[in-house]
Design a protein around this motif. Structure first.
Motif, PDB file in Angstrom:
ATOM      1  N   ASN A  25      -1.067  -9.781  26.532  1.00  0.00           N
ATOM      2  CA  ASN A  25       0.185  -9.111  26.174  1.00  0.00           C
ATOM      3  C   ASN A  25      -0.088  -7.672  25.710  1.00  0.00           C
ATOM      4  N   PRO A  26       0.354  -6.658  26.494  1.00  0.00           N
ATOM      5  CA  PRO A  26       0.045  -5.279  26.104  1.00  0.00           C
ATOM      6  C   PRO A  26       0.883  -4.801  24.924  1.00  0.00           C
ATOM      7  N   LEU A  27       0.371  -3.797  24.207  1.00  0.00           N
ATOM      8  CA  LEU A  27       0.989  -3.302  22.971  1.00  0.00           C
ATOM      9  C   LEU A  27       1.589  -1.908  23.162  1.00  0.00           C
ATOM     10  N   ILE A  28       2.519  -1.554  22.293  1.00  0.00           N
ATOM     11  CA  ILE A  28       3.096  -0.210  22.319  1.00  0.00           C
ATOM     12  C   ILE A  28       2.254   0.718  21.446  1.00  0.00           C
ATOM     13  N   CYS A  29       2.011   1.923  21.962  1.00  0.00           N
ATOM     14  CA  CYS A  29       1.270   2.955  21.266  1.00  0.00           C
ATOM     15  C   CYS A  29       2.268   3.924  20.637  1.00  0.00           C
ATOM     16  N   HIS A  30       2.112   4.206  19.332  1.00  0.00           N
ATOM     17  CA  HIS A  30       3.062   5.071  18.628  1.00  0.00           C
ATOM     18  C   HIS A  30       2.454   6.440  18.384  1.00  0.00           C
ATOM     19  N   ILE A  31       3.219   7.479  18.660  1.00  0.00           N
ATOM     20  CA  ILE A  31       2.731   8.840  18.469  1.00  0.00           C
ATOM     21  C   ILE A  31       3.691   9.604  17.554  1.00  0.00           C
ATOM     22  N   ALA A  32       3.144  10.661  16.917  1.00  0.00           N
ATOM     23  CA  ALA A  32       3.945  11.464  15.980  1.00  0.00           C
ATOM     24  C   ALA A  32       4.553  12.656  16.679  1.00  0.00           C
ATOM     25  N   LEU A  72       3.333   8.752   8.421  1.00  0.00           N
ATOM     26  CA  LEU A  72       2.103   7.957   8.551  1.00  0.00           C
ATOM     27  C   LEU A  72       1.345   8.353   9.820  1.00  0.00           C
ATOM     28  N   LEU A  73       2.053   8.443  10.931  1.00  0.00           N
ATOM     29  CA  LEU A  73       1.408   8.782  12.207  1.00  0.00           C
ATOM     30  C   LEU A  73       0.822  10.188  12.155  1.00  0.00           C
ATOM     31  N   ARG A  74       1.525  11.071  11.459  1.00  0.00           N
ATOM     32  CA  ARG A  74       1.028  12.445  11.327  1.00  0.00           C
ATOM     33  C   ARG A  74      -0.277  12.445  10.522  1.00  0.00           C
ATOM     34  N   LEU A  75      -0.308  11.664   9.435  1.00  0.00           N
ATOM     35  CA  LEU A  75      -1.512  11.596   8.595  1.00  0.00           C
ATOM     36  C   LEU A  75      -2.689  10.982   9.361  1.00  0.00           C
ATOM     37  N   VAL A  76      -2.412   9.977  10.200  1.00  0.00           N
ATOM     38  CA  VAL A  76      -3.495   9.325  10.945  1.00  0.00           C
ATOM     39  C   VAL A  76      -3.998  10.244  12.058  1.00  0.00           C
ATOM     40  N   GLY A  77      -3.078  10.942  12.717  1.00  0.00           N
ATOM     41  CA  GLY A  77      -3.470  11.930  13.728  1.00  0.00           C
ATOM     42  C   GLY A  77      -3.975  11.329  15.034  1.00  0.00           C
ATOM     43  N   ARG A  78      -3.883  10.026  15.165  1.00  0.00           N
ATOM     44  CA  ARG A  78      -4.287   9.344  16.407  1.00  0.00           C
ATOM     45  C   ARG A  78      -3.161   8.412  16.816  1.00  0.00           C
ATOM     46  N   PRO A  79      -3.111   8.039  18.096  1.00  0.00           N
ATOM     47  CA  PRO A  79      -2.098   7.054  18.498  1.00  0.00           C
ATOM     48  C   PRO A  79      -2.349   5.723  17.778  1.00  0.00           C
ATOM     49  N   VAL A  81       0.842  -1.195   0.000  1.00  0.00           N
ATOM     50  CA  VAL A  81       0.000   0.000   0.000  1.00  0.00           C
ATOM     51  C   VAL A  81       0.881   1.250   0.000  1.00  0.00           C
ATOM     52  N   THR A  82       0.311   2.361  -0.483  1.00  0.00           N
ATOM     53  CA  THR A  82       1.008   3.650  -0.424  1.00  0.00           C
ATOM     54  C   THR A  82       0.777   4.246   0.961  1.00  0.00           C
ATOM     55  N   ILE A  83       1.499   5.318   1.248  1.00  0.00           N
ATOM     56  CA  ILE A  83       1.379   5.912   2.580  1.00  0.00           C
ATOM     57  C   ILE A  83      -0.021   6.482   2.807  1.00  0.00           C
ATOM     58  N   SER A  84      -0.634   7.080   1.768  1.00  0.00           N
ATOM     59  CA  SER A  84      -1.976   7.628   1.990  1.00  0.00           C
ATOM     60  C   SER A  84      -3.007   6.504   2.112  1.00  0.00           C
ATOM     61  N   GLU A  85      -2.827   5.417   1.362  1.00  0.00           N
ATOM     62  CA  GLU A  85      -3.723   4.256   1.536  1.00  0.00           C
ATOM     63  C   GLU A  85      -3.576   3.667   2.939  1.00  0.00           C
ATOM     64  N   ALA A  86      -2.331   3.597   3.406  1.00  0.00           N
ATOM     65  CA  ALA A  86      -2.081   3.057   4.753  1.00  0.00           C
ATOM     66  C   ALA A  86      -2.790   3.914   5.794  1.00  0.00           C
ATOM     67  N   ALA A  87      -2.683   5.232   5.656  1.00  0.00           N
ATOM     68  CA  ALA A  87      -3.319   6.141   6.621  1.00  0.00           C
ATOM     69  C   ALA A  87      -4.840   5.977   6.583  1.00  0.00           C
ATOM     70  N   GLU A  88      -5.417   5.877   5.367  1.00  0.00           N
ATOM     71  CA  GLU A  88      -6.872   5.710   5.248  1.00  0.00           C
ATOM     72  C   GLU A  88      -7.318   4.391   5.879  1.00  0.00           C
ATOM     73  N   LYS A  89      -6.562   3.338   5.627  1.00  0.00           N
ATOM     74  CA  LYS A  89      -6.899   2.040   6.215  1.00  0.00           C
ATOM     75  C   LYS A  89      -6.892   2.118   7.744  1.00  0.00           C
ATOM     76  N   LEU A  90      -5.834   2.728   8.286  1.00  0.00           N
ATOM     77  CA  LEU A  90      -5.745   2.826   9.754  1.00  0.00           C
ATOM     78  C   LEU A  90      -6.916   3.643  10.293  1.00  0.00           C
ATOM     79  N   LYS A  91      -7.252   4.740   9.610  1.00  0.00           N
ATOM     80  CA  LYS A  91      -8.355   5.597  10.093  1.00  0.00           C
ATOM     81  C   LYS A  91      -9.699   4.882  10.014  1.00  0.00           C
TER      82      LYS A  91
END
Ligand code: TXA
Ligand code: MG
Length: 311
Positions: free
Chosen positions: A52-59, A122-129, A4-14
């Motif tokens: 098993n807890p997960l890591i949250c990624h922020i921009a 990617l994280l900036r485009l998604v705007g959420r953790p 996927v492209t970066i904008s597709e990845a961001a849309e999928k995550l959102k």
């Protein structure tokens, strides 16, 4: 395979889908951390035990205060090492919007601001953790290329290919929920460097399993048996060698971690080397030369010990 492209990845995550993406440490399998259904898809894709807890990624640092209680130690470490290969475990705020499943029900949250330019965008485009564990099936060796992700999670997984991961080892996880900062997982930032910034030694829990369930011994296991601290080939065996410094003679297949004995280079090559030898036809084991225990050597030896014991 689904590139996927970066904008597709961001849309999928959102929209609540999971996407694998590159970070400087290893590839992560991401989902919107505020969407419980999306987070559940991570656990399903990984076949991961749900405690098993997960890591949250922020921009951006501005995202931090809405999620967790930040103390002086956390600010100092974030200033010194973010963006980068450091994860901080901090107390969740009562109004934290991150799904409880990300913390596996714990009152704390693990946070990281990655340095990889594509992950940051990617994280900036998604705007959420974005919650993201390593993008491998639970118990497998972590992926440092897009191909490793596809080999482990199957052809249907959406992958944003960001090339090979330059650090090559997971982030260092530091617990900051109690009075003493604790090394929950050695990783891409050396413990000595963290202690220098903190101005005090890190506590090292006797039983990391209890503190950080991701430290389960079964983690990071290749298919082949792994033999450590190797000084010579075993007669009658066809072992592949992970070498450090000048390679030992007499092995069927050699993958150099670092010919010059550089620990940073060895860390970057570790998982790719394990993957390569594990897939090599005709081998019956993986032999590893001794690696010094200082700096990134601590994390490298931690992963190798798990690889050797974890099958
Ligand atoms: O480099 C990395 O850290 C990669 C990339 C994708 O960011 N991620 C990664 O995630 O390695 P994972 O899920 O494979 O490992 C997360 C680690 C585990 O050891 C887990 O137990 C620990 O972080 N962890 C997460 N939340 C925690 C919490 N609230 N308390 C204690 N440990 C926690
Ligand atoms: Mg992992």
């Amino acid at each position: 395979m689904v590139d996927v492209t970066i904008s597709e990845a961001a849309e999928k995550l959102k929209s609540g889908a999971v996407v694998a993406f590159a970070t400087e440490t290893v590839y992560g399998l991401g989902a919107d951390a505020t969407d419980p259904a999306a987070v559940a898809k991570i656990y399903a894709a990984k076949g991961r035990p749900d405690f098993n807890p997960l890591i949250c990624h922020i921009a951006d640092l501005s995202q931090l205060d809405g999620l967790v209680s930040v103390d002086e130690r956390a600010r100092r470490l974030a200033k010194a090492f973010w963006p980068g290969a450091l994860t901080l475990v901090l107390p969740r705020r009562p109004d934290c919007p991150v799904a409880p499943a990300v913390s596996a029900g714990l009152p704390s949250l693990a946070l990281r601001m990655p340095a990889h330019p594509q992950a940051r965008e990617l994280l900036r485009l998604v705007g959420r953790p974005v919650a993201a564990p390593s993008a491998n099936r639970s118990g497998h060796v972590s992926p440092t290329t897009a191909q490793h992700v596809r080999d482990s999670l199957g052809p249907d997984i959406a992958v944003l290919d960001g090339g090979p991961c330059p650090v090559g080892l997971e982030s260092t996880v530091i617990g900051l929920t109690g009075p003493q900062a604790t090394l929950l997982r050695p990783g891409g930032v050396a413990a000595e460097e963290i202690e220098r910034i903190l101005g005090e030694p890190l506590a090292r829990p006797q039983d990391m399993k209890l503190e950080s369930p991701g430290m389960l011994l079964k983690h990071y296991a290749p298919r082949l048996p792994v033999r450590l601290e190797v000084a010579a080939p075993l007669p009658g065996k066809q072992e592949g060698l992970l070498s450090f410094g000048p390679p030992l003679p007499g092995f069927a297949h050699v993958v150099p971690l670092s010919v010059s004995g550089d620990l940073v280079e060895a860390a970057a090559n570790l998982y790719a080397g394990l993957h390569e030898l594990d897939e090599q036809a005709g081998l019956d084991g993986i032999a590893v030369m001794p690696i010094p225990g200082h700096g990134l050597g601590q994390a490298i030896n931690d992963r190798l010990t798990r690889a050797a014991r974890g099958r």
